[in-house]
Scaffold this motif. Sequence first.
Motif: not given
Length: 269
Positions: A110, A113-114, A116, A127-129, A159
């Motif tokens: 991570a 921003n992201q 994964i 994707d975690n979100g 998100i």
Amino acid sequence: MTRLTEKDLVNLDQLVENLDYKLKNSIDASLVDVASFVAGIPIKTFNEASTKYKIAVIPITSGGGVIGNFSQTVASVPLYLGYDTFITSKTDVSGIAEAIQKKADILFMADDNQFIALNLKTNKIADNGEATAKAYVASLHFHGKGLVNREVLVIGAGIVGGHCVQYLLELGAKVAVYDTDNDKLVNLPSSVTIEKYLSRALPNYQYIIDASPEGSFMDLENLHPDVVISAPGMPLGLTTNTYAALEKRVIHDPLQIGVATMLAIAVSP
Ligand code: 2YG
């Protein structure tokens, strides 16, 4: 999306074993039940995957840098689920190389921003979100033994909130959304009800998803008597005494439910 702090990750009652126990207590479903449901795979498949995949967690120093206990908390979930798991001693690109040299199949990493999980065998990305949003919606689905025609209020259309709205609609729920930022409300599906005043809306919904980065804005006296709050948002939107009073009717953790669901998605065929 909120950036976690080390403080968020050191509460012992947030240990994955305790969370799994609390989850079973409140929604009569386990981490594996929720994660498998979201990934659309049989529980047997998810359990068998633990003998097939080796997991690496790679600390990433970009942006705000490494968060104390973040990699350890992430790694604790596949470890708990029986996967051969390690945290690379190196960070960033060297960490990725180390993971591959040590024959890892799935990489968790991570930046700001992201977050994964990347399955190197199948090129699948979790994707975690998205995984977190679906896991918290699925938790309400288990609690309510289905969400068809149930009214659910989503607080926060960022998100995670956006993914919650989509998944709730997929599961047949009637969705209402509140957000302080009108720009977040313009692209929502027309079937979604927009709630303009939160304090007026709160008592009307038994099922609430708190996907907002605000803390402590919901008090017991302004909530539905049978309210169930599924809260992926950090910090938790409940005051401490409301959280204590609602106990089994609040689903909340800083990271683990989302990580378990990322894993199920990453191993799904
Ligand atoms: O490797 C590290 O220690 C850091 N580069 C991790 C940074 C993670 C930043 N992102 C977040 O804190 C959240 N978006 C993580 C997911 C929260 C889920 N509720």
